[in-house]
Design a protein around this motif. Structure first.
Motif, PDB file in Angstrom:
ATOM      1  N   ARG A 179       0.839  -1.207   0.000  1.00 41.75           N
ATOM      2  CA  ARG A 179       0.000   0.000   0.000  1.00 41.75           C
ATOM      3  C   ARG A 179       0.874   1.258   0.000  1.00 41.75           C
ATOM      4  NH1 ARG A 179      -3.273  -1.573   3.653  1.00 41.75           N
ATOM      5  NH2 ARG A 179      -2.257  -0.656   5.483  1.00 41.75           N
ATOM      6  N   PHE A 180       1.914   1.246   0.825  1.00 44.92           N
ATOM      7  CA  PHE A 180       2.823   2.386   0.894  1.00 44.92           C
ATOM      8  C   PHE A 180       3.527   2.590  -0.441  1.00 44.92           C
ATOM      9  CE2 PHE A 180       6.951   4.017   3.068  1.00 44.92           C
ATOM     10  CZ  PHE A 180       6.610   5.324   2.765  1.00 44.92           C
ATOM     11  N   GLY A 181       3.910   1.502  -1.083  1.00 46.77           N
ATOM     12  CA  GLY A 181       4.675   1.586  -2.319  1.00 46.77           C
ATOM     13  C   GLY A 181       3.952   2.263  -3.457  1.00 46.77           C
ATOM     14  N   ARG A 182       2.636   2.344  -3.390  1.00 48.58           N
ATOM     15  CA  ARG A 182       1.862   2.991  -4.462  1.00 48.58           C
ATOM     16  C   ARG A 182       1.836   4.515  -4.332  1.00 48.58           C
ATOM     17  NH1 ARG A 182      -1.491  -1.709  -3.532  1.00 48.58           N
ATOM     18  NH2 ARG A 182      -2.853  -0.548  -2.114  1.00 48.58           N
ATOM     19  N   GLN A 183       2.421   5.039  -3.257  1.00 51.15           N
ATOM     20  CA  GLN A 183       2.303   6.468  -2.960  1.00 51.15           C
ATOM     21  C   GLN A 183       3.116   7.337  -3.921  1.00 51.15           C
ATOM     22  OE1 GLN A 183       2.190   7.664   1.267  1.00 51.15           O
ATOM     23  NE2 GLN A 183       3.932   8.990   0.786  1.00 51.15           N
ATOM     24  N   ASP A 184       4.393   7.042  -4.115  1.00 54.53           N
ATOM     25  CA  ASP A 184       5.251   7.803  -5.023  1.00 54.53           C
ATOM     26  C   ASP A 184       6.526   6.998  -5.260  1.00 54.53           C
ATOM     27  OD1 ASP A 184       7.111   8.298  -2.861  1.00 54.53           O
ATOM     28  OD2 ASP A 184       5.875   9.991  -2.238  1.00 54.53           O
ATOM     29  N   ARG A 185       7.456   7.557  -6.016  1.00 59.32           N
ATOM     30  CA  ARG A 185       8.641   6.786  -6.387  1.00 59.32           C
ATOM     31  C   ARG A 185       9.543   6.501  -5.205  1.00 59.32           C
ATOM     32  NH1 ARG A 185      13.829   8.308  -7.682  1.00 59.32           N
ATOM     33  NH2 ARG A 185      14.435  10.488  -7.451  1.00 59.32           N
ATOM     34  N   TRP A 186       9.553   7.388  -4.216  1.00 61.48           N
ATOM     35  CA  TRP A 186      10.387   7.118  -3.041  1.00 61.48           C
ATOM     36  C   TRP A 186       9.749   6.043  -2.164  1.00 61.48           C
ATOM     37  CZ3 TRP A 186      15.071   8.534  -3.638  1.00 61.48           C
ATOM     38  CH2 TRP A 186      15.390   9.701  -4.344  1.00 61.48           C
ATOM     39  N   ALA A 187       8.430   6.086  -2.055  1.00 55.47           N
ATOM     40  CA  ALA A 187       7.746   5.044  -1.284  1.00 55.47           C
ATOM     41  C   ALA A 187       7.875   3.692  -1.968  1.00 55.47           C
ATOM     42  CB  ALA A 187       6.280   5.408  -1.104  1.00 55.47           C
ATOM     43  N   ALA A 188       7.958   3.680  -3.297  1.00 49.80           N
ATOM     44  CA  ALA A 188       8.051   2.420  -4.036  1.00 49.80           C
ATOM     45  C   ALA A 188       9.279   1.611  -3.639  1.00 49.80           C
ATOM     46  CB  ALA A 188       8.069   2.696  -5.538  1.00 49.80           C
ATOM     47  N   ARG A 189      10.327   2.273  -3.129  1.00 49.83           N
ATOM     48  CA  ARG A 189      11.529   1.543  -2.673  1.00 49.83           C
ATOM     49  C   ARG A 189      11.204   0.548  -1.569  1.00 49.83           C
ATOM     50  NH1 ARG A 189      14.825   5.965  -0.022  1.00 49.83           N
ATOM     51  NH2 ARG A 189      12.699   6.445   0.586  1.00 49.83           N
ATOM     52  N   HIS A 190      10.147   0.826  -0.795  1.00 50.55           N
ATOM     53  CA  HIS A 190       9.829   0.005   0.373  1.00 50.55           C
ATOM     54  C   HIS A 190       9.135  -1.305   0.008  1.00 50.55           C
ATOM     55  CE1 HIS A 190      10.678   3.064   3.581  1.00 50.55           C
ATOM     56  NE2 HIS A 190      10.609   3.844   2.527  1.00 50.55           N
ATOM     57  N   ASP A 191       8.504  -1.347  -1.152  1.00 48.79           N
ATOM     58  CA  ASP A 191       7.738  -2.532  -1.545  1.00 48.79           C
ATOM     59  C   ASP A 191       8.682  -3.532  -2.219  1.00 48.79           C
ATOM     60  OD1 ASP A 191       5.798  -4.351  -2.148  1.00 48.79           O
ATOM     61  OD2 ASP A 191       4.891  -3.160  -3.750  1.00 48.79           O
ATOM     62  N   ARG A 192       9.287  -4.377  -1.416  1.00 50.97           N
ATOM     63  CA  ARG A 192      10.254  -5.361  -1.904  1.00 50.97           C
ATOM     64  C   ARG A 192       9.825  -6.758  -1.448  1.00 50.97           C
ATOM     65  NH1 ARG A 192      16.228  -2.715  -2.071  1.00 50.97           N
ATOM     66  NH2 ARG A 192      15.600  -0.592  -2.645  1.00 50.97           N
ATOM     67  N   ASP A 193      10.545  -7.734  -1.909  1.00 49.72           N
ATOM     68  CA  ASP A 193      10.249  -9.107  -1.505  1.00 49.72           C
ATOM     69  C   ASP A 193      10.895  -9.465  -0.177  1.00 49.72           C
ATOM     70  OD1 ASP A 193       8.624  -9.673  -3.648  1.00 49.72           O
ATOM     71  OD2 ASP A 193      10.293 -10.316  -4.919  1.00 49.72           O
ATOM     72  N   HIS A 194      11.540  -8.502   0.450  1.00 48.42           N
ATOM     73  CA  HIS A 194      12.051  -8.685   1.809  1.00 48.42           C
ATOM     74  C   HIS A 194      11.727  -7.420   2.600  1.00 48.42           C
ATOM     75  CE1 HIS A 194      15.337  -6.263   0.053  1.00 48.42           C
ATOM     76  NE2 HIS A 194      15.509  -5.824   1.294  1.00 48.42           N
ATOM     77  N   GLN A 195      11.644  -7.565   3.911  1.00 52.11           N
ATOM     78  CA  GLN A 195      11.436  -6.417   4.790  1.00 52.11           C
ATOM     79  C   GLN A 195      12.460  -6.465   5.911  1.00 52.11           C
ATOM     80  OE1 GLN A 195       7.875  -6.279   7.207  1.00 52.11           O
ATOM     81  NE2 GLN A 195       8.012  -4.074   7.523  1.00 52.11           N
ATOM     82  N   VAL A 196      13.243  -5.404   6.037  1.00 55.95           N
ATOM     83  CA  VAL A 196      14.148  -5.252   7.183  1.00 55.95           C
ATOM     84  C   VAL A 196      13.336  -4.654   8.324  1.00 55.95           C
ATOM     85  CG1 VAL A 196      16.260  -4.211   8.050  1.00 55.95           C
ATOM     86  CG2 VAL A 196      16.105  -4.900   5.646  1.00 55.95           C
ATOM     87  N   VAL A 197      13.288  -5.336   9.451  1.00 53.87           N
ATOM     88  CA  VAL A 197      12.403  -4.956  10.550  1.00 53.87           C
ATOM     89  C   VAL A 197      13.201  -4.271  11.661  1.00 53.87           C
ATOM     90  CG1 VAL A 197      10.672  -6.718  10.075  1.00 53.87           C
ATOM     91  CG2 VAL A 197      12.636  -7.291  11.507  1.00 53.87           C
ATOM     92  N   GLY A 198      12.468  -3.767  12.650  1.00 53.30           N
ATOM     93  CA  GLY A 198      13.095  -3.142  13.811  1.00 53.30           C
ATOM     94  C   GLY A 198      12.728  -1.679  13.920  1.00 53.30           C
ATOM     95  N   SER A 199      12.239  -1.261  15.099  1.00 56.91           N
ATOM     96  CA  SER A 199      11.738   0.104  15.302  1.00 56.91           C
ATOM     97  C   SER A 199      12.482   0.860  16.394  1.00 56.91           C
ATOM     98  CB  SER A 199      10.239   0.058  15.625  1.00 56.91           C
ATOM     99  OG  SER A 199       9.509  -0.522  14.576  1.00 56.91           O
ATOM    100  N   ASP A 200      13.704   0.458  16.698  1.00 50.09           N
ATOM    101  CA  ASP A 200      14.583   1.186  17.614  1.00 50.09           C
ATOM    102  C   ASP A 200      15.975   1.209  17.003  1.00 50.09           C
ATOM    103  OD1 ASP A 200      13.040   1.867  19.970  1.00 50.09           O
ATOM    104  OD2 ASP A 200      13.050  -0.249  20.535  1.00 50.09           O
ATOM    105  N   ALA A 201      16.739   2.273  17.271  1.00 47.10           N
ATOM    106  CA  ALA A 201      18.132   2.279  16.827  1.00 47.10           C
ATOM    107  C   ALA A 201      18.887   3.431  17.459  1.00 47.10           C
ATOM    108  CB  ALA A 201      18.234   2.381  15.305  1.00 47.10           C
TER     109      ALA A 201
END
Length: 438
Positions: A96-118
């Motif tokens: 859904r995010f990947g349909r937003q624009d060309r920068w969001a399209a980078r996120h729609d991949r066949d893998h997801q790197v997870v983690g919400s702290d750094a």
């Protein structure tokens, strides 16, 4: 290892970091789209089966983004949800995010790197980034907010926002992460990399729930019932209630956790096993009435606020236990999303339920300031290397931890990253390492 990683670990200057090429790939903890139905009807799914560690492609940073060399990250329950592909696969978020624009399209991949702290070091800043430069030592707030959305001027959390590393790609459980510059805050100078990484999501969420203008608006003298008080969210809630002149009532499930809370300064600690040991748990009226009597005996009053994140298992009791005119503030449902409760106790006693999610940038900055002042201390209890991220996430899945579980990414060992040892001495090693002792 790459030239850039070598430079980061050797303490290179910002100019030196900026002159080095980003690697084509980097090491990360990731999920695969092809695995999203792997658990099926498995009654005991194990996140160690779905979480993988290996090389993934480096994305092109957008003009408003930075690349951070991640020294440490941490496990949150949203990583457990991602790895279970429940209640839905997070690859649907990416689509859904990947349909937003060309920068969001980078996120729609066949893998997801997870983690919400750094926590880590900026190694590249986009052309549109003004406040941050290579070499800056930072922590990452998990709120990925579209700052062009007009609603963000009022409150970023009601704008177009996503949970980084959960609803987006390129999360923090990796050697590098790509984030919006608006997610960055200065790393507390007296904390180690792993201590800094353990705080962002949970402490900021607890602040918005209790202290910020969008939550329960706790005031001095308020009695606050805190479920899971020795966990990541609960441990920060206890500290904030004490700092704000409230009376924390912590609920735990073992004597060891009860002792930890007492040493954290929580004088009223309740063992849930004393009240909900039967097969019906908190749906048994005797359980919640028994807890209500004990809270009144120990504090003289019913709770002004109930700090709720367990969900289905406890929500009925939370609505019941809040005083007339009181507030139940909720940020999650780790035991299930479908809640049932007796609505008479809500409407006839004029109680309110407040939904809360993450924290906006102003709230996140206030939390970082509290750590800088030593008014909050990390709830860090254990540290794993990135290679063992499956085991770290499994410990959180099974509730075998206290506080927060951190993960070393590029940090070669624990205890690194302290920039102000004098401030650390003032806060005290006993306070800073309290959760490690349990």
């Amino acid at each position: 290892m790459t030239d850039l990683i070598d430079a980061v670990l050797s303490g290179a200057t910002g100019g030196e970091l900026d002159s080095l090429h980003l690697p084509d790939t980097y090491r990360a903890a990731y999920l695969r789209r092809e695995d999203d139905d792997m658990f099926g009807d498995d009654p005991e799914p194990d996140v160690r089966r779905s979480l993988r560690v290996g090389p993934v492609p480096m994305p092109e940073p957008a003009p408003d983004e930075v690349v951070v060399a991640v020294m440490a990250s941490a496990i949150n329950f949203n990583t457990v949800w991602s790895a279970l592909f429940q209640p839905m696969s997070t690859f649907r978020f990416l689509e859904r995010f990947g349909r937003q624009d060309r920068w969001a399209a980078r996120h729609d991949r066949d893998h997801q790197v997870v983690g919400s702290d750094a926590s880590g070091i900026v190694v590249r800043a986009g052309a549109g980034v003004r406040r941050w430069s290579p070499g800056d030592r930072v922590v990452v707030s998990p709120a990925y907010i579209d700052t062009d959305d007009p609603r963000a001027s009022q409150d970023g959390m009601v704008a177009d926002q996503k949970a980084w590393g959960f609803e987006t790609n390129f999360g923090g459980l990796a050697d590098f992460t790509v984030v919006k510059a608006s997610q960055l805050l200065p790393k507390p100078r007296h904390l180690t990399w792993e201590e800094s990484a353990a705080n962002t999501l949970c402490a900021m969420t607890a602040y918005r729930m209790l202290v910020g203008p969008h939550g329960a608006r706790m005031k001095q003298g308020d009695v606050v019932l805190i479920w899971g008080a020795a966990g990541g969210l609960g441990a920060y809630a206890v500290q904030m209630v004490r700092n704000g002149g409230g009376i924390p009532v912590g609920v735990v499930s073992s004597e060891q956790k009860a002792e930890l809370l007492r040493r954290l300064g929580c004088e009223v600690v309740l063992d849930r096993r004393d009240f909900a040991g039967g097969p019906d748990g908190w749906s048994d009226p005797r359980a919640r009435k028994g807890m209500g009597r004990e809270i009144r005996r120990r504090t003289g009053e019913d709770p002004h606020i109930v700090f709720e994140h367990s969900g289905r298992e406890t929500f009925d009791a939370s609505v019941f236990l809040a005083r007339t005119g009181g507030t139940v503030v909720t940020c999650g449902s780790s035991s299930g999303y479908r809640h049932t409760y007796d609505n008479r106790y809500l409407w006839m006693n004029l109680k309110r339920v407040v939904g809360s999610h993450g924290a906006n940038h102003a709230e996140a900055a206030e939390v970082t300031r509290l750590f800088d002042l030593g008014m909050l201390v990390p709830a860090l209890s254990a540290v794993y290397p990135l290679e063992e991220v499956g085991g770290a996430t499994r410990a959180v899945q099974r509730g075998e931890h206290t506080g927060k579980v951190a993960v070393r990414c590029l940090a070669p060992r624990e205890g690194l990253g302290v920039d102000d040892p004098d401030a650390r001495l003032r806060v005290g090693e006993d306070r800073l390492s309290l959760f490690r002792k349990f």
